[in-house]
Design a protein around this motif. Structure first.
Motif, PDB file in Angstrom:
ATOM      1  N   LEU A 105      58.989 -15.063 -29.402  1.00  0.00           N
ATOM      2  CA  LEU A 105      58.137 -13.908 -29.152  1.00  0.00           C
ATOM      3  C   LEU A 105      58.123 -12.941 -30.331  1.00  0.00           C
ATOM      4  N   GLU A 106      58.488 -13.447 -31.513  1.00  0.00           N
ATOM      5  CA  GLU A 106      58.495 -12.590 -32.698  1.00  0.00           C
ATOM      6  C   GLU A 106      57.068 -12.178 -33.056  1.00  0.00           C
ATOM      7  N   LYS A 107      56.876 -10.884 -33.283  1.00  0.00           N
ATOM      8  CA  LYS A 107      55.573 -10.369 -33.679  1.00  0.00           C
ATOM      9  C   LYS A 107      55.653  -9.764 -35.078  1.00  0.00           C
ATOM     10  N   ASN A 108      54.480  -9.629 -35.708  1.00  0.00           N
ATOM     11  CA  ASN A 108      54.413  -9.068 -37.049  1.00  0.00           C
ATOM     12  C   ASN A 108      53.290  -8.049 -37.085  1.00  0.00           C
ATOM     13  N   TYR A 109      53.599  -6.835 -37.541  1.00  0.00           N
ATOM     14  CA  TYR A 109      52.593  -5.773 -37.545  1.00  0.00           C
ATOM     15  C   TYR A 109      51.499  -6.020 -38.583  1.00  0.00           C
ATOM     16  N   PRO A 256      31.852 -12.384 -26.484  1.00  0.00           N
ATOM     17  CA  PRO A 256      32.474 -11.655 -27.596  1.00  0.00           C
ATOM     18  C   PRO A 256      33.988 -11.794 -27.687  1.00  0.00           C
ATOM     19  N   ARG A 257      34.676 -12.002 -26.561  1.00  0.00           N
ATOM     20  CA  ARG A 257      36.137 -11.999 -26.590  1.00  0.00           C
ATOM     21  C   ARG A 257      36.672 -13.198 -27.362  1.00  0.00           C
ATOM     22  N   LEU A 258      37.620 -12.943 -28.252  1.00  0.00           N
ATOM     23  CA  LEU A 258      38.192 -13.991 -29.095  1.00  0.00           C
ATOM     24  C   LEU A 258      39.708 -13.858 -29.118  1.00  0.00           C
ATOM     25  N   ASP A 259      40.401 -14.923 -28.767  1.00  0.00           N
ATOM     26  CA  ASP A 259      41.863 -14.946 -28.789  1.00  0.00           C
ATOM     27  C   ASP A 259      42.296 -15.543 -30.117  1.00  0.00           C
ATOM     28  N   GLY A 260      42.804 -14.717 -31.008  1.00  0.00           N
ATOM     29  CA  GLY A 260      43.209 -15.195 -32.329  1.00  0.00           C
ATOM     30  C   GLY A 260      43.899 -14.099 -33.115  1.00  0.00           C
ATOM     31  N   CYS A 261      44.124 -14.360 -34.397  1.00  0.00           N
ATOM     32  CA  CYS A 261      44.815 -13.408 -35.266  1.00  0.00           C
ATOM     33  C   CYS A 261      44.137 -13.369 -36.636  1.00  0.00           C
ATOM     34  N   ILE A 262      44.242 -12.210 -37.284  1.00  0.00           N
ATOM     35  CA  ILE A 262      43.753 -12.025 -38.647  1.00  0.00           C
ATOM     36  C   ILE A 262      44.876 -11.414 -39.490  1.00  0.00           C
ATOM     37  N   ARG A 263      44.973 -11.876 -40.711  1.00  0.00           N
ATOM     38  CA  ARG A 263      45.913 -11.282 -41.658  1.00  0.00           C
ATOM     39  C   ARG A 263      45.269 -11.300 -43.057  1.00  0.00           C
ATOM     40  N   GLY A 264      45.858 -10.546 -43.973  1.00  0.00           N
ATOM     41  CA  GLY A 264      45.403 -10.553 -45.363  1.00  0.00           C
ATOM     42  C   GLY A 264      43.941 -10.198 -45.527  1.00  0.00           C
ATOM     43  N   TRP A 265      43.457  -9.191 -44.792  1.00  0.00           N
ATOM     44  CA  TRP A 265      42.037  -8.862 -44.801  1.00  0.00           C
ATOM     45  C   TRP A 265      41.658  -7.992 -45.992  1.00  0.00           C
ATOM     46  N   ASN A 266      40.419  -8.138 -46.436  1.00  0.00           N
ATOM     47  CA  ASN A 266      39.839  -7.330 -47.499  1.00  0.00           C
ATOM     48  C   ASN A 266      38.387  -7.076 -47.129  1.00  0.00           C
ATOM     49  N   LEU A 267      38.102  -5.884 -46.608  1.00  0.00           N
ATOM     50  CA  LEU A 267      36.764  -5.540 -46.137  1.00  0.00           C
ATOM     51  C   LEU A 267      36.064  -4.652 -47.150  1.00  0.00           C
ATOM     52  N   MET A 268      34.853  -5.022 -47.504  1.00  0.00           N
ATOM     53  CA  MET A 268      34.015  -4.252 -48.423  1.00  0.00           C
ATOM     54  C   MET A 268      34.731  -3.994 -49.748  1.00  0.00           C
ATOM     55  N   ASN A 269      35.576  -4.955 -50.142  1.00  0.00           N
ATOM     56  CA  ASN A 269      36.362  -4.856 -51.385  1.00  0.00           C
ATOM     57  C   ASN A 269      37.242  -3.609 -51.421  1.00  0.00           C
ATOM     58  N   GLN A 270      37.673  -3.173 -50.243  1.00  0.00           N
ATOM     59  CA  GLN A 270      38.548  -2.006 -50.134  1.00  0.00           C
ATOM     60  C   GLN A 270      39.962  -2.393 -49.716  1.00  0.00           C
ATOM     61  N   LYS A 285      48.654  -4.427 -30.688  1.00  0.00           N
ATOM     62  CA  LYS A 285      47.767  -4.997 -31.694  1.00  0.00           C
ATOM     63  C   LYS A 285      48.487  -5.985 -32.615  1.00  0.00           C
ATOM     64  N   HIS A 286      49.791  -6.151 -32.406  1.00  0.00           N
ATOM     65  CA  HIS A 286      50.555  -7.071 -33.252  1.00  0.00           C
ATOM     66  C   HIS A 286      50.449  -8.487 -32.717  1.00  0.00           C
ATOM     67  N   CYS A 287      50.268  -9.434 -33.593  1.00  0.00           N
ATOM     68  CA  CYS A 287      50.087 -10.823 -33.190  1.00  0.00           C
ATOM     69  C   CYS A 287      51.415 -11.571 -33.252  1.00  0.00           C
ATOM     70  N   LEU A 288      51.543 -12.591 -32.382  1.00  0.00           N
ATOM     71  CA  LEU A 288      52.725 -13.449 -32.410  1.00  0.00           C
ATOM     72  C   LEU A 288      52.743 -14.260 -33.703  1.00  0.00           C
ATOM     73  N   VAL A 289      53.925 -14.381 -34.287  1.00  0.00           N
ATOM     74  CA  VAL A 289      54.058 -15.142 -35.529  1.00  0.00           C
ATOM     75  C   VAL A 289      53.795 -16.621 -35.273  1.00  0.00           C
ATOM     76  N   THR A 290      54.325 -17.126 -34.153  1.00  0.00           N
ATOM     77  CA  THR A 290      54.175 -18.546 -33.811  1.00  0.00           C
ATOM     78  C   THR A 290      53.423 -18.673 -32.497  1.00  0.00           C
ATOM     79  N   VAL A 291      52.403 -19.516 -32.475  1.00  0.00           N
ATOM     80  CA  VAL A 291      51.627 -19.737 -31.252  1.00  0.00           C
ATOM     81  C   VAL A 291      51.424 -21.225 -31.032  1.00  0.00           C
ATOM     82  N   GLU A 292      51.137 -21.579 -29.780  1.00  0.00           N
ATOM     83  CA  GLU A 292      50.767 -22.940 -29.431  1.00  0.00           C
ATOM     84  C   GLU A 292      49.520 -22.874 -28.568  1.00  0.00           C
TER      85      GLU A 292
END
Length: 344
Positions: A105-109, A256-270, A285-292
């Motif tokens: 259940l480890e999460k990462n902010y 619209p609902r989507l079950d997933g995670c995003i990391r390393g984002w770069n929006l509008m080159n900002q 809002k923190h996602c699980l590090v490991t999922v199945e």
């Protein structure tokens, strides 16, 4: 017993089992040299006084490590489950009960959880005001098992122009509307394998480029601006993992609902400006590090499905067939409940 042979020097064994059929009442007579034995079934012993087979109390021999319960012709061993023990494979000794299935259940902010809002409203809202030379762009690392949902939605301040990045049937889908018209297209490989995929969307001079893992999968002709600058400023509203309320302008409707995670984002080159600060504040809002593949229910929430059965041909009879593949983390809980709405 035995008889003396005529030579007066040797003896011959007498088979007592042959002499009398009831020598061992209720038991099997086994002849042996000079004597006989009465044998009973396993778990019983012959009582010579009562001439009958009687139950053998194996528990008197301490056959079990903890608790022994004698039964007719046998016995059963038990272990104290309340103290964390279970019966071992030898059916006699006890061993500690291990944790059912360890859950990571480890999460990462730094991982944004896209399914925080069950009804499909955005989990993050951002507003950009940038120089007019700025083109729309988004790049991020994306992970999901879901087949359909909104990854990102952007629009102009007056909502006249908009851009949708989503997945449908596991593949990238683009929908957009600008001054020159509207368009919807999809393509590329499926990216709902549960692995991380780098997704890049970039507005070029006359097209929109979509890449997965830096490889182009779509190049959509767009002879104009996605979002037109006003007074030298490009203002854009960006919604992540959802749609604005009362949004009904899509060319092709989507869940619209989507079950997933995003990391390393770069929006509008900002870079990650604005996003990281938002998700650091709330653990939800923190996602699980490991999922199945599947869904995890922590015990404080549930998935609710409202289904209407209005088939008049069913004559009031229907059935529900449910197949669940579960990995429990506790020994007690509700798996499924059927509730008839509007009646007790």
């Amino acid at each position: 017993s035995s008889d003396l042979l005529p030579n007066k020097h040797s003896c011959k064994d007498i088979d007592e089992c042959e002499l009398s059929l009831d020598v061992c009442v209720g038991a099997r007579c086994m002849n042996t040299p000079g004597k006989y034995e009465c044998e009973c079934d396993m778990g019983y012993v012959y009582n010579t006084s009562s001439k009958s087979c009687e139950d053998l109390d194996e528990c008197l021999d301490s056959s079990c490590e903890q608790m022994c319960v004698n039964t007719a012709g046998s016995y059963n061993c038990y272990c104290d489950g309340k103290k964390g023990f279970k019966l071992a494979k030898d059916m006699r000794s006890c061993e500690p009960v291990s944790v059912c299935v360890p859950l990571n259940l480890e999460k990462n902010y730094e991982l944004l959880f896209l399914a925080e809002q069950f009804i499909g409203i955005p989990v993050v809202y951002l507003r950009f005001k940038l120089p007019e030379v700025t083109k729309f762009s988004a790049e991020f690392d994306f992970r999901t098992y879901d087949t359909e949902g909104v990854i990102l939605y952007a629009e102009s301040p007056d909502s006249a122009a908009w851009f949708l990045l989503a997945i449908r049937d596991g593949k990238i889908e683009i929908q957009f509307k600008n001054d020159l018209g509207m368009k919807v297209t999809s393509g590329g490989k499926s990216i709902n394998s549960g692995q991380w995929h780098v997704v890049t969307v970039e507005e070029l001079e006359n097209s929109i480029s979509v890449k997965i893992a830096k490889e182009a999968v779509m190049n959509i002709n767009n002879p104009g601006y996605l979002f037109r600058p006003i007074n030298g400023v490009l203002e854009t509203k960006v919604y992540i993992a959802g749609l604005p309320r009362k949004m009904d302008r899509l060319i092709k409707p989507i869940n619209p609902r989507l079950d997933g995670c995003i990391r390393g984002w770069n929006l509008m080159n900002q870079g990650a400006s604005g996003v990281k600060e938002v998700i650091q504040e709330k653990q939800s809002k923190h996602c699980l590090v490991t999922v199945e593949r599947g869904s995890y229910y922590p015990g404080t929430d549930s998935a609710q499905l409202q289904i209407s059965y209005n088939n008049s041909a069913s004559d009031g009879e229907w059935f529900v067939n449910v197949t669940l593949k579960i990995r429990p983390s506790t020994d007690t809980g509700v798996l499924l409940a059927l509730v008839k709405i509007g009646r007790a």
